[in-house]
Each structure stands twice: as C-alpha cells, then as structure tokens.
Design an enzyme around this catalytic site. Structure first.
Site, PDB file in Angstrom:
ATOM      1  N   GLY A  12     135.167  79.651  64.821  1.00  0.00           N
ATOM      2  CA  GLY A  12     134.359  80.055  65.709  1.00  0.00           C
ATOM      3  C   GLY A  12     134.291  81.508  65.561  1.00  0.00           C
ATOM      4  O   GLY A  12     135.480  82.316  65.422  1.00  0.00           O
ATOM      5  N   LYS A  77     132.844  74.316  59.519  1.00  0.00           N
ATOM      6  CA  LYS A  77     132.531  73.037  58.795  1.00  0.00           C
ATOM      7  C   LYS A  77     132.796  72.817  57.328  1.00  0.00           C
ATOM      8  O   LYS A  77     132.000  72.524  56.387  1.00  0.00           O
ATOM      9  CB  LYS A  77     130.884  72.487  59.003  1.00  0.00           C
ATOM     10  CG  LYS A  77     130.624  71.850  60.392  1.00  0.00           C
ATOM     11  CD  LYS A  77     129.151  71.595  60.459  1.00  0.00           C
ATOM     12  CE  LYS A  77     128.727  71.276  62.200  1.00  0.00           C
ATOM     13  NZ  LYS A  77     127.613  71.568  62.175  1.00  0.00           N
ATOM     14  N   GLY A 118     141.175  81.800  63.208  1.00  0.00           N
ATOM     15  CA  GLY A 118     142.127  81.182  64.097  1.00  0.00           C
ATOM     16  C   GLY A 118     143.189  80.134  63.468  1.00  0.00           C
ATOM     17  O   GLY A 118     143.334  80.327  62.257  1.00  0.00           O
ATOM     18  N   ILE A 142     139.231  84.008  70.904  1.00  0.00           N
ATOM     19  CA  ILE A 142     139.051  84.397  72.403  1.00  0.00           C
ATOM     20  C   ILE A 142     140.121  83.584  73.030  1.00  0.00           C
ATOM     21  O   ILE A 142     140.523  84.122  74.112  1.00  0.00           O
ATOM     22  CB  ILE A 142     137.783  83.995  72.820  1.00  0.00           C
ATOM     23  CG1 ILE A 142     137.335  82.744  72.682  1.00  0.00           C
ATOM     24  CG2 ILE A 142     136.748  85.120  72.129  1.00  0.00           C
ATOM     25  CD1 ILE A 142     136.386  82.295  73.803  1.00  0.00           C
ATOM     26  N   ASP A 143     140.780  82.584  72.544  1.00  0.00           N
ATOM     27  CA  ASP A 143     141.701  81.698  73.155  1.00  0.00           C
ATOM     28  C   ASP A 143     143.185  82.214  73.448  1.00  0.00           C
ATOM     29  O   ASP A 143     143.841  82.025  74.380  1.00  0.00           O
ATOM     30  CB  ASP A 143     141.602  80.368  72.587  1.00  0.00           C
ATOM     31  CG  ASP A 143     140.430  79.861  72.473  1.00  0.00           C
ATOM     32  OD1 ASP A 143     139.506  79.905  73.164  1.00  0.00           O
ATOM     33  OD2 ASP A 143     140.142  78.855  71.528  1.00  0.00           O
ATOM     34  N   HIS A 286     129.429  79.758  75.499  1.00  0.00           N
ATOM     35  CA  HIS A 286     129.706  80.391  74.644  1.00  0.00           C
ATOM     36  C   HIS A 286     129.352  82.058  74.928  1.00  0.00           C
ATOM     37  O   HIS A 286     129.365  82.925  74.038  1.00  0.00           O
ATOM     38  CB  HIS A 286     128.888  80.066  73.374  1.00  0.00           C
ATOM     39  CG  HIS A 286     129.339  78.784  72.731  1.00  0.00           C
ATOM     40  ND1 HIS A 286     129.089  77.722  73.199  1.00  0.00           N
ATOM     41  CD2 HIS A 286     130.062  78.536  71.798  1.00  0.00           C
ATOM     42  CE1 HIS A 286     129.757  76.774  72.647  1.00  0.00           C
ATOM     43  NE2 HIS A 286     130.143  77.168  71.762  1.00  0.00           N
ATOM     44  N   ILE A 287     128.954  82.469  76.050  1.00  0.00           N
ATOM     45  CA  ILE A 287     128.580  83.858  76.561  1.00  0.00           C
ATOM     46  C   ILE A 287     130.034  84.490  76.302  1.00  0.00           C
ATOM     47  O   ILE A 287     129.809  85.741  76.092  1.00  0.00           O
ATOM     48  CB  ILE A 287     128.105  83.720  78.139  1.00  0.00           C
ATOM     49  CG1 ILE A 287     126.773  83.078  78.057  1.00  0.00           C
ATOM     50  CG2 ILE A 287     128.183  85.139  78.621  1.00  0.00           C
ATOM     51  CD1 ILE A 287     126.345  82.874  79.555  1.00  0.00           C
TER      52      ILE A 287
HETATM   53  O1  F6P Z   1     138.418  78.566  69.799  1.00  0.00           O
HETATM   54  C1  F6P Z   1     137.357  79.388  70.433  1.00  0.00           C
HETATM   55  C2  F6P Z   1     136.492  78.384  71.386  1.00  0.00           C
HETATM   56  O2  F6P Z   1     135.204  79.297  71.769  1.00  0.00           O
HETATM   57  C3  F6P Z   1     137.148  77.567  72.417  1.00  0.00           C
HETATM   58  O3  F6P Z   1     137.528  78.476  73.517  1.00  0.00           O
HETATM   59  C4  F6P Z   1     135.975  76.326  72.493  1.00  0.00           C
HETATM   60  O4  F6P Z   1     136.800  75.413  72.826  1.00  0.00           O
HETATM   61  C5  F6P Z   1     135.451  76.391  71.275  1.00  0.00           C
HETATM   62  O5  F6P Z   1     135.776  77.415  70.211  1.00  0.00           O
HETATM   63  C6  F6P Z   1     134.270  75.804  71.025  1.00  0.00           C
HETATM   64  O6  F6P Z   1     133.585  75.669  69.799  1.00  0.00           O
HETATM   65  P1  F6P Z   1     132.229  75.593  69.182  1.00  0.00           P
HETATM   66  O7  F6P Z   1     131.708  76.979  69.103  1.00  0.00           O
HETATM   67  O8  F6P Z   1     132.441  74.830  67.958  1.00  0.00           O
HETATM   68  O9  F6P Z   1     131.334  74.759  70.234  1.00  0.00           O
END
Ligand code: F6P
Length: 362
Positions: A12, A77, A118, A142-143, A286-287
């Site tokens: 991500g 992917k 990550g 971000i986590d 995603h914001i």
């Molecule tokens: O690991 C970052 C993150 O934004 C998580 O907080 C969230 O669970 C995940 O990625 C969302 O993933 P995607 O962008 O594939 O929907």
C-alpha cells in the site's frame, strides 16, 4: 562506469515514499559513482517483458518530497514468491519466481536494490537476499506495525488526517447530541486509533489489542447524557474485534485480508444493547494514506533514504533501515520481519489515555 541502484515501492502507498526516493537519488548523485533507476509497480517492472524501468535523475525527483503517493507506482499483487499466473482453464495459480527474478536483476547489472515497503515487502526482501540479491529494506506504513523501528514514516500524516476528521466529527456530534464513531485504519495494530483518540480527545477508544464489552460501552455512553443531551466520540481501529475481525472487500490475487466495516457493526450492537442516543459512523479509509506528508514524515523518509544509500556504499546488504532511540540505524531483515508491532497494554499512551478518562470499553 557508474554502479546501478534499483529502487522500488511495494504494498500500500504511504505519505513519504517520494521523499525516500528523492533522498536516494540525491545522495547517489552527490556521491557521483552511482545512478538510480525505478522499477514501476514494485517488482512487476522487472518481471515485465519488456521491463518497465525509469531512470531517476535529480531533475526528475525535484520537489517530489512534498507529494503523496509514489512516482514509480506500487502494487500489492506482485509478490514474486507467489506470483499469479492464469492457467489454460483461465484459473489463477501461484508460482515462486523469486530465483528467476534475482537472476534477471543481476543480468540487468543492478549492483543494489532498495525495497521500500511494509512487513510483506520486507519478507520478500529477505527471501531475495537469501537467494543472493544485494537488497536493502526501507520500512513504510501508515499502520506503524513494524516492530524493528520506533516509528515508520506515513504514520504521523495518517494520525494528523484522522485527528482533523475527528475534530470535525466532534462539533457535529455535539450539535446533535449524537454518538459519532470514527473508524480508522491500522490493520491489526491500534496505533492510529490510540494516537487519534488522545490528540482529538475521544471519550472511547477501541483497539484490537484490548478486548471491549458492549454493555460497558453503553454504560459509559449513557453516563455522558443528561435528559437526552450530551455527545460521545468514539475512535475504533479497523482491526478491533467484537466477536471476530470484520473483513471488508478482498480482491482477486491479493493475499492480504482487507479489514473494514467494524464501525457499522459497533453501531448496530450499541443500538441493540439499548444505546438511546443516535449513532452515526464515519469510515475514513484511504483518505488517511493520501495527500502531502507532514513535515515529520518528510524528514524521517529523507533520513531513511539517505541511510539506505549509506548502506549500499558500505556494501551492507540484507539490512532494513530503522529509527532506533531517536537516531537512524539499521537491523537485519531477518530480525525486522520477526515481530509484529502491537500496542502493548503497558504502553505509556494507554496509561495516559486511561488517566485522562478515555475508556477502552473494558
Ligand atoms: O497497511 C496500510 C493499509 O492502509 C491498512 O491500514 C489497511 O488495512 C490496508 O492498507 C488497506 O489496503 P488496500 O489499499 O489494499 O485497500
């Protein structure tokens, strides 16, 4: 002839990726003996035939530290250890293509690879390192769920965005005497939720690491209401569980379970358990990953990029850059991927939150 560095961003996206890329390119340029290339969409740029690689010059990266996203794109992917192929019946099967990938990178004369990603990406880095690739990891998410580093870039920006959203929800919760639930990201760690709850001044903070009870939440909420007037703001991490984790939409070929939806599950459960106030839910999604990185993340990302280049200069491969005790450092990739960074129940911010009256719903 100059040595060649390959940079890629995987998993991500996250505010600060461009600042890392820029720092590597600038360090290499100022050193004078290296040139830098970017693989488009993580390893997919190398796997592609013809390859999708771009040369990254100081001109190309000028000013990008301010921009969100990644100029070399990303994907979740393209795992070379489980690379998706369509078989003759049109079904997707997975194959480990990591050996061929290492050979291809070496054949393209890359002396070093920097994988910015990550925990999933760094697990890939470690496997490729074991197969002979000169690779260095730079942690991003971000986590903030990587235990080898005190903090990851992107986290502060996500917390700032979540706090801004939270502040807005407080005023509307108060006008309408409502319970507002803000669902934030963070995967299986409650870091974003915990920081947002303290920064915003939440009444309730629900995280995956602390089991909560609906009846006691209703009690806490009702106590805040006098003759129907009052308001409550709740921050909940997407990985928080009532009975089990709430899984959102999963896409084909993506190995990571996508979380999302716990905010609405909580709303229903509160209503069923007798919560009298109106409950509304905002899912930030995603914001939290978009837009310009805050200054701290730009600085940390730049320091990480500079350290990655230093490691290449020293020929120290199989390492991941870290921030440790307030200084930039590095650790082995093996160690870097060995533990997940959960919120420890004895963390000073849990204590702080409890002391100022934030409930964890216990
Ligand atoms: O690991 C970052 C993150 O934004 C998580 O907080 C969230 O669970 C995940 O990625 C969302 O993933 P995607 O962008 O594939 O929907």
């Amino acid at each position: 002839m100059k040595k060649k560095i390959l940079v890629l961003t995987g998993g991500g996206d996250c505010p600060g990726l461009n600042a890392v890329i820029r720092a590597i390119v600038k360090s290499a340029h100022n050193d004078g003996s290296y040139e830098v290339f970017g693989s488009i969409e993580a390893f997919n740029g190398i796997i592609a035939d013809p390859v999708e690689i771009v040369k990254l010059t100081p001109q190309k990266v000028g000013g990008i530290h301010v921009k969100g996203g990644t100029i070399i794109k990303t994907t979740n992917k393209g795992n070379p250890l489980k690379f998706p192929f369509k078989n003759k019946n049109g079904l997707i099967t997975y194959k480990d293509i990591s050996k061929d990938l290492v050979k291809k990178i070496q054949k393209l004369n890359f002396d070093a690879v920097v994988n910015i990603g990550g925990d999933g990406s760094q697990a890939i880095s470690y496997e490729l390192y074991k197969k002979g690739l000169n690779i260095i990891g730079v942690p991003k998410t971000i986590d903030n769920d990587l235990s080898a580093t005190d903090v990851t870039f992107g986290f502060s920006t996500a917390v700032q965005i979540a706090t801004d959203a939270f502040d807005k929800l407080v005023t509307t919760a108060s006008s309408h005497n409502r319970v507002m639930i803000l669902e934030v990201m963070g995967r299986d760690a409650g870091w974003i939720a915990l920081h947002t709850a303290i920064a915003g001044g939440a009444e309730i903070c629900l995280i995956p690491e602390i089991k909560f009870n609906i009846q006691s939440l209703v009690k806490t909420i009702n106590k805040r209401y006098k003759k129907g007037r009052g308001f409550v703001n709740i921050v909940i991490a997407e990985g928080a569980k009532i009975d089990e984790k709430v899984v959102g939409r999963n896409e084909k070929g993506d190995h990571n379970i996508k979380l999302g939806g716990i905010g609405n599950v909580l709303r229903r459960q509160l209503e069923e358990a007798g919560c009298q106030a109106d409950v509304r839910v905002a899912v930030l999604g995603h914001i939290q990953r978009g837009g310009t990185p805050v200054a701290y993340d730009r600085i940390l990302a730049t320091a990480f990029g500079a350290r990655a280049f230093e490691l290449i200069k020293k020929g120290k491969y199989g390492r991941m850059v870290t921030l440790s005790n307030n200084t930039v450092s590095d650790t082995s990739l093996k160690k870097a991927i060995s533990d997940y960074n959960y919120v420890n129940k004895r963390h000073y911010l849990i204590k702080t939150a409890k002391q100022i009256g934030i409930s964890f719903g216990q």
